[in-house]
Design a protein around this motif. Structure first.
Motif, mmCIF file in Angstrom:
data_model
loop_
_atom_site.group_PDB
_atom_site.id
_atom_site.type_symbol
_atom_site.label_atom_id
_atom_site.label_comp_id
_atom_site.label_asym_id
_atom_site.label_seq_id
_atom_site.Cartn_x
_atom_site.Cartn_y
_atom_site.Cartn_z
ATOM 1 N N SER A 1 -5.834 -3.961 11.432
ATOM 2 C CA SER A 1 -6.911 -3.766 10.452
ATOM 3 C C SER A 1 -8.256 -4.195 11.021
ATOM 4 C CB SER A 1 -6.613 -4.552 9.166
ATOM 5 O OG SER A 1 -5.430 -4.086 8.548
ATOM 6 N N THR B 1 -1.305 -3.283 -0.515
ATOM 7 C CA THR B 1 -2.682 -3.794 -0.541
ATOM 8 C C THR B 1 -3.666 -2.710 -0.973
ATOM 9 O OG1 THR B 1 -2.174 -5.356 1.238
ATOM 10 C CG2 THR B 1 -4.499 -4.875 0.841
ATOM 11 N N HIS B 2 -3.472 -1.504 -0.442
ATOM 12 C CA HIS B 2 -4.355 -0.389 -0.802
ATOM 13 C C HIS B 2 -4.241 -0.065 -2.292
ATOM 14 C CE1 HIS B 2 -6.467 3.433 -0.614
ATOM 15 N NE2 HIS B 2 -5.414 4.009 -1.187
ATOM 16 N N ALA C 1 0.457 -2.806 3.933
ATOM 17 C CA ALA C 1 -0.795 -2.035 3.910
ATOM 18 C C ALA C 1 -0.855 -1.132 2.682
ATOM 19 C CB ALA C 1 -0.908 -1.198 5.182
ATOM 20 N N SER D 1 -7.584 -1.059 -4.476
ATOM 21 C CA SER D 1 -8.430 0.116 -4.742
ATOM 22 C C SER D 1 -8.679 0.267 -6.232
ATOM 23 C CB SER D 1 -7.751 1.381 -4.210
ATOM 24 O OG SER D 1 -7.592 1.315 -2.819
ATOM 25 N N GLN E 1 -9.166 1.313 5.268
ATOM 26 C CA GLN E 1 -7.981 0.997 4.474
ATOM 27 C C GLN E 1 -6.953 2.123 4.537
ATOM 28 O OE1 GLN E 1 -9.121 -1.350 1.031
ATOM 29 N NE2 GLN E 1 -7.486 -0.379 -0.127
ATOM 30 N N ARG E 2 -7.402 3.361 4.347
ATOM 31 C CA ARG E 2 -6.489 4.507 4.413
ATOM 32 C C ARG E 2 -5.985 4.724 5.850
ATOM 33 N NH1 ARG E 2 -10.106 5.961 0.396
ATOM 34 N NH2 ARG E 2 -9.154 6.715 -1.540
#
Length: 290
Positions: A83, A198-199, A195, A203, A36-37
């Motif tokens: 991704s 979403t993170h 992105a 998270s 993800q990062r």
């Protein structure tokens, strides 16, 4: 004329090498962080490099609303594609994931045959079969009980499907656009923003920090990816697609020695992986040339 041809070949091979480097550096970063990062930082570095290039080159910024919308869709599809590719790099390594990703033109060929009723030359289908055979070879894993299939290869396979759809949308978006760089920057910026959001949304509290020990590697991967993109566009502006695409598609062949050199102890490059990667590259080149 000779100098132009040398420049086209050189830029195409440089782009292939830089793209291969992206996979290696991403794998090193994933040992210290998560997918993800990696996606957020990589796309952030992409945006930074492309924005600086825009400021330096100052291309015409005019863009029709329809084209802008297609580039936004391009960015969304690109986010899914990258991704899934990075999950593949994390699970099965770049030596397997990047050759499978390179098989995305085969998916485009299948889409064209199913939905557009397009019939290609026989050599194209020979190339497709060869590429699929290469993917099957890459999907196998030798264990104590024999050779078995790796389910994790579905991630780069899924990424290849999204890359195929992304390429179709990008081709439509680039039609009649004064500067491809402007449109591509919009697409990459869209990927980055999606992105990042979403993170932050997915998270759990306390784990929303983007920067960690893997950040320098992901930033380097993003810079390499952006440089590869600029190199291939520069090559296309000077030379024919039939020259640039096969050379750019050879990036998996650079991944293999780089993996053996920098991922020693992390990933083992076996004869099966080499054979599978070569089969995919040769198959895709046959599809691209005809």
């Amino acid at each position: 004329m000779m100098e132009t041809r040398v420049a086209v070949v050189g830029l195409s091979l440089l782009a292939a090498f830089l793209l291969a480097g992206t996979g290696i550096v991403t794998k090193l970063g994933l040992k210290r962080s998560d997918v993800q990062r990696s996606v957020v930082v990589c796309f952030g570095a992409n945006v930074l490099v492309l924005s600086v290039t825009l400021l330096l080159t100052r291309p015409p910024l005019a863009l029709a609303p329809t084209s802008a919308g297609l580039f936004v869709l391009d960015g969304a599809l690109g986010l899914f594609a990258v991704s899934l590719l990075f999950v593949g790099v994390d699970r099965v390594g770049p030596a397997i994931s990047y050759p499978i990703k390179s098989a995305s033109p085969i998916a485009a060929l299948v889409f064209a045959a199913l939905f557009l009723r397009e019939v290609a030359a026989p050599i194209v289908y020979v190339g497709a079969v060869l590429a699929v055979a290469g993917v099957v070879l890459l999907s196998a894993q030798r264990t104590a009980g024999g050779v078995r299939w790796q389910p994790a290869v579905l991630f780069p396979v899924g990424g290849a499907l999204f890359f195929a759809a992304d390429n179709v949308v990008r081709k439509a978006a680039l039609h009649g656009v004064p500067s491809p760089l402007v449109g591509v920057t919009i697409a990459i910026a869209t990927s980055f923003l999606l992105a990042l959001v979403t993170h932050l949304v997915l998270s759990p509290p306390g784990k929303r920090r983007v920067l960690d020990a893997g950040t320098p590697y992901f930033a380097a991967a993003g810079a390499l990816q952006a440089a590869a993109l600029l190199a291939v566009y520069a090559a296309l502006s000077m030379g024919m697609v039939a020259v640039v695409v096969p050379l750019y598609t050879s990036s998996p062949l650079f991944v293999l020695p780089l993996s053996a050199l920098f991922l020693r102890g992390v990933e083992r490059v076996t004869p099966r992986i080499v054979l599978g990667a070569v089969a995919v590259v040769v198959g895709v080149v046959l599809v691209a040339l005809y």
